[in-house]
Scaffold this motif. Structure first.
Motif, PDB file in Angstrom:
ATOM      1  N   MET A 194       0.834  -1.190   0.000  1.00 22.53           N
ATOM      2  CA  MET A 194       0.000   0.000   0.000  1.00 22.53           C
ATOM      3  C   MET A 194       0.875   1.248   0.000  1.00 22.53           C
ATOM      4  N   SER A 195       0.475   2.234  -0.805  1.00 23.45           N
ATOM      5  CA  SER A 195       1.205   3.485  -0.907  1.00 23.45           C
ATOM      6  C   SER A 195       0.836   4.385   0.257  1.00 23.45           C
ATOM      7  N   ALA A 196       1.774   5.235   0.658  1.00 21.75           N
ATOM      8  CA  ALA A 196       1.510   6.126   1.784  1.00 21.75           C
ATOM      9  C   ALA A 196       0.525   7.226   1.415  1.00 21.75           C
ATOM     10  N   GLU A 197       0.549   7.665   0.155  1.00 19.44           N
ATOM     11  CA  GLU A 197      -0.299   8.793  -0.234  1.00 19.44           C
ATOM     12  C   GLU A 197      -0.610   8.707  -1.717  1.00 19.44           C
ATOM     13  N   ALA A 198      -1.784   9.193  -2.088  1.00 18.34           N
ATOM     14  CA  ALA A 198      -2.189   9.164  -3.487  1.00 18.34           C
ATOM     15  C   ALA A 198      -1.460  10.242  -4.278  1.00 18.34           C
ATOM     16  N   ASP A 199      -1.135   9.933  -5.523  1.00 18.78           N
ATOM     17  CA  ASP A 199      -0.572  10.899  -6.460  1.00 18.78           C
ATOM     18  C   ASP A 199      -1.476  10.923  -7.682  1.00 18.78           C
ATOM     19  N   PHE A 200      -2.211  12.001  -7.857  1.00 25.18           N
ATOM     20  CA  PHE A 200      -3.146  12.099  -8.963  1.00 25.18           C
ATOM     21  C   PHE A 200      -2.457  12.424 -10.289  1.00 25.18           C
ATOM     22  N   ARG A 201      -1.199  12.782 -10.249  1.00 24.34           N
ATOM     23  CA  ARG A 201      -0.406  13.069 -11.451  1.00 24.34           C
ATOM     24  C   ARG A 201      -1.076  14.147 -12.307  1.00 24.34           C
ATOM     25  N   LEU A 202      -1.394  15.264 -11.669  1.00 30.23           N
ATOM     26  CA  LEU A 202      -2.099  16.341 -12.362  1.00 30.23           C
ATOM     27  C   LEU A 202      -1.285  17.631 -12.462  1.00 30.23           C
ATOM     28  N   ASP A 203      -0.007  17.557 -12.155  1.00 33.51           N
ATOM     29  CA  ASP A 203       0.825  18.760 -12.279  1.00 33.51           C
ATOM     30  C   ASP A 203       0.803  19.244 -13.719  1.00 33.51           C
ATOM     31  N   GLN A 243     -14.108  -1.893  -6.712  1.00 34.08           N
ATOM     32  CA  GLN A 243     -13.402  -2.462  -7.859  1.00 34.08           C
ATOM     33  C   GLN A 243     -14.310  -2.532  -9.074  1.00 34.08           C
ATOM     34  N   SER A 244     -15.556  -2.918  -8.883  1.00 34.70           N
ATOM     35  CA  SER A 244     -16.510  -2.987  -9.983  1.00 34.70           C
ATOM     36  C   SER A 244     -16.715  -1.618 -10.621  1.00 34.70           C
ATOM     37  N   TRP A 245     -16.799  -0.586  -9.803  1.00 35.80           N
ATOM     38  CA  TRP A 245     -16.981   0.782 -10.307  1.00 35.80           C
ATOM     39  C   TRP A 245     -15.828   1.168 -11.224  1.00 35.80           C
ATOM     40  N   LEU A 246     -14.604   0.835 -10.846  1.00 32.78           N
ATOM     41  CA  LEU A 246     -13.437   1.156 -11.658  1.00 32.78           C
ATOM     42  C   LEU A 246     -13.385   0.315 -12.931  1.00 32.78           C
ATOM     43  N   ILE A 247     -13.696  -0.968 -12.806  1.00 33.06           N
ATOM     44  CA  ILE A 247     -13.688  -1.851 -13.979  1.00 33.06           C
ATOM     45  C   ILE A 247     -14.722  -1.384 -14.995  1.00 33.06           C
ATOM     46  N   GLU A 248     -15.888  -0.990 -14.515  1.00 36.55           N
ATOM     47  CA  GLU A 248     -16.943  -0.505 -15.397  1.00 36.55           C
ATOM     48  C   GLU A 248     -16.490   0.730 -16.179  1.00 36.55           C
ATOM     49  N   ARG A 249     -15.553   1.478 -15.629  1.00 38.63           N
ATOM     50  CA  ARG A 249     -15.067   2.697 -16.276  1.00 38.63           C
ATOM     51  C   ARG A 249     -13.733   2.507 -16.995  1.00 38.63           C
ATOM     52  N   GLY A 250     -13.397   1.264 -17.281  1.00 44.52           N
ATOM     53  CA  GLY A 250     -12.273   0.996 -18.165  1.00 44.52           C
ATOM     54  C   GLY A 250     -11.006   0.499 -17.522  1.00 44.52           C
ATOM     55  N   CYS A 251     -10.983   0.331 -16.211  1.00 38.41           N
ATOM     56  CA  CYS A 251      -9.761  -0.146 -15.556  1.00 38.41           C
ATOM     57  C   CYS A 251      -9.605  -1.650 -15.786  1.00 38.41           C
ATOM     58  N   PRO A 252      -8.425  -2.114 -16.185  1.00 35.16           N
ATOM     59  CA  PRO A 252      -8.206  -3.567 -16.287  1.00 35.16           C
ATOM     60  C   PRO A 252      -8.403  -4.224 -14.923  1.00 35.16           C
ATOM     61  N   PRO A 253      -9.036  -5.386 -14.878  1.00 34.21           N
ATOM     62  CA  PRO A 253      -9.322  -6.006 -13.577  1.00 34.21           C
ATOM     63  C   PRO A 253      -8.088  -6.390 -12.774  1.00 34.21           C
ATOM     64  N   ASP A 254      -7.059  -6.921 -13.422  1.00 33.30           N
ATOM     65  CA  ASP A 254      -5.925  -7.482 -12.677  1.00 33.30           C
ATOM     66  C   ASP A 254      -5.267  -6.495 -11.716  1.00 33.30           C
ATOM     67  N   PRO A 255      -4.831  -5.317 -12.175  1.00 37.04           N
ATOM     68  CA  PRO A 255      -4.117  -4.446 -11.231  1.00 37.04           C
ATOM     69  C   PRO A 255      -4.962  -3.923 -10.089  1.00 37.04           C
ATOM     70  N   ILE A 256      -6.267  -3.775 -10.317  1.00 38.40           N
ATOM     71  CA  ILE A 256      -7.099  -3.184  -9.276  1.00 38.40           C
ATOM     72  C   ILE A 256      -7.607  -4.226  -8.291  1.00 38.40           C
ATOM     73  N   THR A 257      -7.422  -5.517  -8.616  1.00 32.87           N
ATOM     74  CA  THR A 257      -7.845  -6.564  -7.681  1.00 32.87           C
ATOM     75  C   THR A 257      -6.678  -7.119  -6.873  1.00 32.87           C
ATOM     76  N   GLN A 258      -5.473  -6.646  -7.136  1.00 32.92           N
ATOM     77  CA  GLN A 258      -4.304  -7.083  -6.366  1.00 32.92           C
ATOM     78  C   GLN A 258      -4.162  -6.187  -5.145  1.00 32.92           C
ATOM     79  N   VAL A 259      -4.971  -6.438  -4.141  1.00 31.81           N
ATOM     80  CA  VAL A 259      -5.013  -5.606  -2.941  1.00 31.81           C
ATOM     81  C   VAL A 259      -4.515  -6.424  -1.756  1.00 31.81           C
ATOM     82  N   ALA A 260      -3.414  -5.997  -1.162  1.00 34.56           N
ATOM     83  CA  ALA A 260      -2.866  -6.686   0.012  1.00 34.56           C
ATOM     84  C   ALA A 260      -3.343  -5.972   1.268  1.00 34.56           C
ATOM     85  N   THR A 261      -4.308  -6.557   1.943  1.00 34.33           N
ATOM     86  CA  THR A 261      -4.877  -5.919   3.128  1.00 34.33           C
ATOM     87  C   THR A 261      -4.461  -6.596   4.427  1.00 34.33           C
TER      88      THR A 261
END
Length: 253
Positions: free
Chosen positions: A1-10, A92-110
């Motif tokens: 898990m990352s410490a903080e989000a980076d929206f990459r909007l600079d 995850q479903s919300w993101l997949i529905e909007r075009g996110c590939p399933p694999d990277p968004i389902t690899q969640v280490a909790t």
């Protein structure tokens, strides 16, 4: 898990008022990223994060947030969408529905795992049928038994279309269960959530998934139904909007 989000909007500006307001509604410093995907071209970003600011907000608020960012690289503008959720598979479903590939968004280490095959199958069902469920209400209870639930309308259901997806941490274990219940309408579902006067009613059909049906039958034979006591969070559920990654949400941080 990352410490903080980076929206990459600079260097980018919002493309419209809705995007500007959506970006301002979330502060990257409040988000702990659980999973993310950025397209190689840089045109899109998808983030799944825990919103730590909800600890100080209204009890029961969704603690997960899903973010989708689209960039027009030539114009240096962006569109920004975000949605709160209580149950991980719905985010995850919300993101997949909007075009996110399933694999990277389902690899969640909790640090906490599904307790059984039925939980895995229920999560997969939610993720793999993006757009099937219309989220109606949700709630998170940060105290024992550390539960979260999402009430949704199943657009494919012929009978009992209102579904409650109830996620509960296993006491004394690093596991959780996710179960689906079926109700005729929102009133009946809310009544069950408040009173817990019977076991969670099973859906009348389970999409022809024989493996899931066998798992349900095995659980029914081997485990006596558990009736959970009502929580304070459930009492305010009618006013709540759309929880829980178990490590960060169902359990107090």
């Amino acid at each position: 898990m990352s410490a903080e989000a980076d929206f990459r909007l600079d260097g980018f500006e919002p493309a419209d008022t809705d995007s500007a307001e959506a970006e301002q509604s979330v502060w990257a410093g409040d988000l702990t990223v659980l999973a993310e995907h950025h397209t190689p071209s840089g045109s899109h970003s998808y983030l799944l994060a825990h919103d730590t600011s909800t600890i100080w907000g209204v009890p029961g608020e969704p603690q997960l947030i899903a973010v989708r960012i689209s960039r027009e690289l030539g114009d240096r503008t962006f569109t920004f969408e975000c949605a709160p959720h209580t149950v991980l598979a719905f985010a995850q479903s919300w993101l997949i529905e909007r075009g996110c590939p399933p694999d990277p968004i389902t690899q969640v280490a909790t640090g906490i795992a599904p307790a059984d095959d039925l939980t895995v199958q229920t999560e997969r069902k939610i993720r793999d049928t993006a757009g099937r469920y219309e989220v109606l209400h949700s709630d998170t209870a940060p105290d024992y038994p550390y539960e979260a639930w999402t009430m949704a309308r199943d657009r494919r259901a012929v009978q009992d279309p209102v579904r409650v997806f109830l996620e509960v941490d296993g006491p004394g274990t690093d596991t959780y269960t996710l179960r689906e219940g079926a109700f005729a309408d929102e009133e009946a579902a809310m009544d069950w959530l408040f009173y817990r006067h019977s076991p969670l009613p099973q859906p009348p059909q389970y999409d022809g998934d024989a493996a899931a049906a066998r798992s349900r039958a095995a659980l029914t034979r081997s485990t006596a139904p558990t009736v959970l006591s009502p929580t304070e969070a459930a009492r305010g559920a009618a006013a709540s909007t759309s929880a829980a990654v178990r490590t960060t949400v169902s359990r107090p941080l």
